[in-house]
Scaffold this motif. Structure first.
Motif, PDB file in Angstrom:
ATOM      1  N   ILE A 215       0.843  -1.212   0.000  1.00 31.46           N
ATOM      2  CA  ILE A 215       0.000   0.000   0.000  1.00 31.46           C
ATOM      3  C   ILE A 215       0.870   1.250   0.000  1.00 31.46           C
ATOM      4  O   ILE A 215       0.566   2.227  -0.678  1.00 31.46           O
ATOM      5  N   GLY A 216       1.959   1.231   0.752  1.00 30.61           N
ATOM      6  CA  GLY A 216       2.788   2.417   0.908  1.00 30.61           C
ATOM      7  C   GLY A 216       2.235   3.342   1.984  1.00 30.61           C
ATOM      8  O   GLY A 216       1.205   3.057   2.614  1.00 30.61           O
ATOM      9  N   ALA A 217       2.906   4.437   2.203  1.00 31.53           N
ATOM     10  CA  ALA A 217       2.521   5.369   3.264  1.00 31.53           C
ATOM     11  C   ALA A 217       1.115   5.924   3.023  1.00 31.53           C
ATOM     12  O   ALA A 217       0.732   6.212   1.891  1.00 31.53           O
ATOM     13  N   LEU A 218       0.374   6.086   4.113  1.00 31.40           N
ATOM     14  CA  LEU A 218      -0.989   6.601   4.053  1.00 31.40           C
ATOM     15  C   LEU A 218      -1.082   7.931   4.784  1.00 31.40           C
ATOM     16  O   LEU A 218      -0.411   8.155   5.788  1.00 31.40           O
ATOM     17  N   ARG A 219      -1.946   8.790   4.276  1.00 29.19           N
ATOM     18  CA  ARG A 219      -2.151  10.111   4.877  1.00 29.19           C
ATOM     19  C   ARG A 219      -3.647  10.322   5.102  1.00 29.19           C
ATOM     20  O   ARG A 219      -4.443  10.171   4.193  1.00 29.19           O
ATOM     21  N   LEU A 220      -4.004  10.649   6.323  1.00 27.22           N
ATOM     22  CA  LEU A 220      -5.400  10.916   6.654  1.00 27.22           C
ATOM     23  C   LEU A 220      -5.815  12.251   6.046  1.00 27.22           C
ATOM     24  O   LEU A 220      -5.077  13.241   6.130  1.00 27.22           O
ATOM     25  N   GLY A 221      -6.979  12.289   5.406  1.00 23.57           N
ATOM     26  CA  GLY A 221      -7.487  13.506   4.791  1.00 23.57           C
ATOM     27  C   GLY A 221      -8.575  14.148   5.633  1.00 23.57           C
ATOM     28  O   GLY A 221      -8.579  14.068   6.861  1.00 23.57           O
ATOM     29  N   LYS A 222      -9.528  14.763   4.945  1.00 23.09           N
ATOM     30  CA  LYS A 222     -10.619  15.466   5.633  1.00 23.09           C
ATOM     31  C   LYS A 222     -11.494  14.493   6.421  1.00 23.09           C
ATOM     32  O   LYS A 222     -11.668  13.333   6.042  1.00 23.09           O
ATOM     33  N   ILE A 223     -12.050  14.991   7.487  1.00 22.82           N
ATOM     34  CA  ILE A 223     -13.089  14.278   8.239  1.00 22.82           C
ATOM     35  C   ILE A 223     -14.305  15.192   8.262  1.00 22.82           C
ATOM     36  O   ILE A 223     -14.262  16.284   8.830  1.00 22.82           O
ATOM     37  N   GLU A 224     -15.372  14.761   7.591  1.00 24.53           N
ATOM     38  CA  GLU A 224     -16.547  15.602   7.406  1.00 24.53           C
ATOM     39  C   GLU A 224     -17.750  15.059   8.170  1.00 24.53           C
ATOM     40  O   GLU A 224     -17.913  13.844   8.307  1.00 24.53           O
ATOM     41  N   LYS A 225     -18.579  15.981   8.624  1.00 26.73           N
ATOM     42  CA  LYS A 225     -19.854  15.612   9.241  1.00 26.73           C
ATOM     43  C   LYS A 225     -20.890  15.493   8.142  1.00 26.73           C
ATOM     44  O   LYS A 225     -21.129  16.440   7.391  1.00 26.73           O
ATOM     45  N   LYS A 226     -21.518  14.326   8.028  1.00 21.11           N
ATOM     46  CA  LYS A 226     -22.511  14.088   6.980  1.00 21.11           C
ATOM     47  C   LYS A 226     -23.885  13.736   7.550  1.00 21.11           C
ATOM     48  O   LYS A 226     -24.679  13.078   6.900  1.00 21.11           O
ATOM     49  N   GLY A 227     -24.133  14.167   8.762  1.00 19.46           N
ATOM     50  CA  GLY A 227     -25.396  13.873   9.427  1.00 19.46           C
ATOM     51  C   GLY A 227     -25.151  13.732  10.915  1.00 19.46           C
ATOM     52  O   GLY A 227     -23.998  13.696  11.381  1.00 19.46           O
ATOM     53  N   ARG A 228     -26.205  13.646  11.666  1.00 18.89           N
ATOM     54  CA  ARG A 228     -26.077  13.592  13.123  1.00 18.89           C
ATOM     55  C   ARG A 228     -25.240  12.405  13.577  1.00 18.89           C
ATOM     56  O   ARG A 228     -24.498  12.482  14.553  1.00 18.89           O
ATOM     57  N   MET A 229     -25.357  11.292  12.862  1.00 17.68           N
ATOM     58  CA  MET A 229     -24.631  10.076  13.239  1.00 17.68           C
ATOM     59  C   MET A 229     -23.777   9.576  12.083  1.00 17.68           C
ATOM     60  O   MET A 229     -23.663   8.374  11.862  1.00 17.68           O
ATOM     61  N   ASN A 230     -23.162  10.478  11.341  1.00 20.67           N
ATOM     62  CA  ASN A 230     -22.376  10.030  10.192  1.00 20.67           C
ATOM     63  C   ASN A 230     -21.132  10.902  10.033  1.00 20.67           C
ATOM     64  O   ASN A 230     -21.233  12.133   9.983  1.00 20.67           O
ATOM     65  N   ARG A 231     -19.982  10.260   9.955  1.00 22.07           N
ATOM     66  CA  ARG A 231     -18.717  10.956   9.725  1.00 22.07           C
ATOM     67  C   ARG A 231     -18.027  10.329   8.509  1.00 22.07           C
ATOM     68  O   ARG A 231     -17.912   9.115   8.422  1.00 22.07           O
ATOM     69  N   ARG A 232     -17.578  11.182   7.596  1.00 20.02           N
ATOM     70  CA  ARG A 232     -16.876  10.734   6.387  1.00 20.02           C
ATOM     71  C   ARG A 232     -15.380  10.976   6.563  1.00 20.02           C
ATOM     72  O   ARG A 232     -14.954  12.108   6.816  1.00 20.02           O
ATOM     73  N   ILE A 233     -14.593   9.917   6.416  1.00 21.50           N
ATOM     74  CA  ILE A 233     -13.150  10.006   6.614  1.00 21.50           C
ATOM     75  C   ILE A 233     -12.450   9.679   5.301  1.00 21.50           C
ATOM     76  O   ILE A 233     -12.680   8.618   4.705  1.00 21.50           O
ATOM     77  N   TYR A 234     -11.580  10.588   4.859  1.00 22.65           N
ATOM     78  CA  TYR A 234     -10.815  10.398   3.629  1.00 22.65           C
ATOM     79  C   TYR A 234      -9.422   9.873   3.956  1.00 22.65           C
ATOM     80  O   TYR A 234      -8.804  10.276   4.949  1.00 22.65           O
ATOM     81  N   LEU A 235      -8.927   8.990   3.087  1.00 22.35           N
ATOM     82  CA  LEU A 235      -7.609   8.403   3.249  1.00 22.35           C
ATOM     83  C   LEU A 235      -6.873   8.488   1.917  1.00 22.35           C
ATOM     84  O   LEU A 235      -7.422   8.094   0.884  1.00 22.35           O
TER      85      LEU A 235
END
Length: 239
Positions: A215-235
């Protein structure tokens, strides 16, 4: 039906095949294919077909009728006739990046232990949506955990489980919005790690790298709120 060569060997880049059908939308169906069809958040593969003195660019692959896979030309062109024997070749660089991102997202689903409500893969990054009320407390610790999994260079393999066995182990299904297909026989499982000491084990039909180190090195991206009980995490892939 189309035999799925990408299941036999996800590292195969070219292969012979025979045209068995055309679709009403202008796609080509082969008796066997290397091209993964769009599904499970993973884009369809692109590449080329070559026969006689002709060459066709393939923009993507999609699921067709029954167990067929249709290859979609990048522009309207004359299709190779049914019965034609040809060579198929993947855009390997793009596919391999999809494999790296897909395996990385499985690791993300381990590092963030909440139900998954959605996801998507591209050649540079991916994202998962989690059923969680708040963003992770420590981004740096999460990124370190993901890269630790990569550095372990754990083996990635697949196997099969019956529907009854899956019903007896519901914790294997992390995706809340999309469930494994039913009524089509055994269900494919992707394992990261060894059989008696695994990092992740879940149903998946996509393509993956052979070891996490790939895979190689990974970098965490944005973490967005997409609703009261939903979080979107980019990698993101670092290279």
């Amino acid at each position: 039906m189309t035999h799925m060569l990408f299941r036999d060997d996800p590292y195969a880049r070219d292969a012979r095949a025979r045209v068995i059908a055309h679709t009403a939308e202008g796609g080509v169906v082969l008796d066997q294919t290397l091209f993964y069809p769009t599904g499970g958040g993973q884009p369809g593969d692109s590449g080329w077909l070559a026969w006689d003195n002709s060459r066709m660019n393939i923009a993507t692959a999609v699921k067709g009728e029954g167990a067929q896979i249709a290859l979609v030309p990048s522009e309207p062109v004359a299709l190779p006739a049914v019965g034609t024997h040809l060579e198929q070749e993947l855009d390997w660089d793009r596919r391999h990046k999809h494999m790296r991102v897909h395996t990385a997202l499985h690791l993300l689903s381990v590092a963030v232990p909440f139900g998954v409500t959605g996801g998507a893969i591209s050649a540079t990054h991916g994202r998962l949506d989690f059923d969680m009320p708040d963003a992770p407390d420590d981004r740096e610790a999460l990124e370190e955990a993901l890269n630790s999994f990569v550095e372990q260079d754990a083996r990635v393999s697949d196997g099969w489980i019956s529907e009854a066995e899956l019903d007896a182990a519901p914790e294997l299904v992390k995706t809340m919005a999309v469930k494994p297909p039913r009524g089509q026989g055994d269900i494919r499982l992707v394992r990261i790690g060894e059989e008696d000491d695994w990092i992740d084990l879940q149903p998946c039909g996509g393509t993956h790298v052979a070891r996490t180190g790939e895979i190689g090195a990974l970098r965490l991206g944005k973490i967005e709120k997409k609703g009261r009980m939903n979080r979107r995490i980019y990698l993101h892939l670092d290279t």
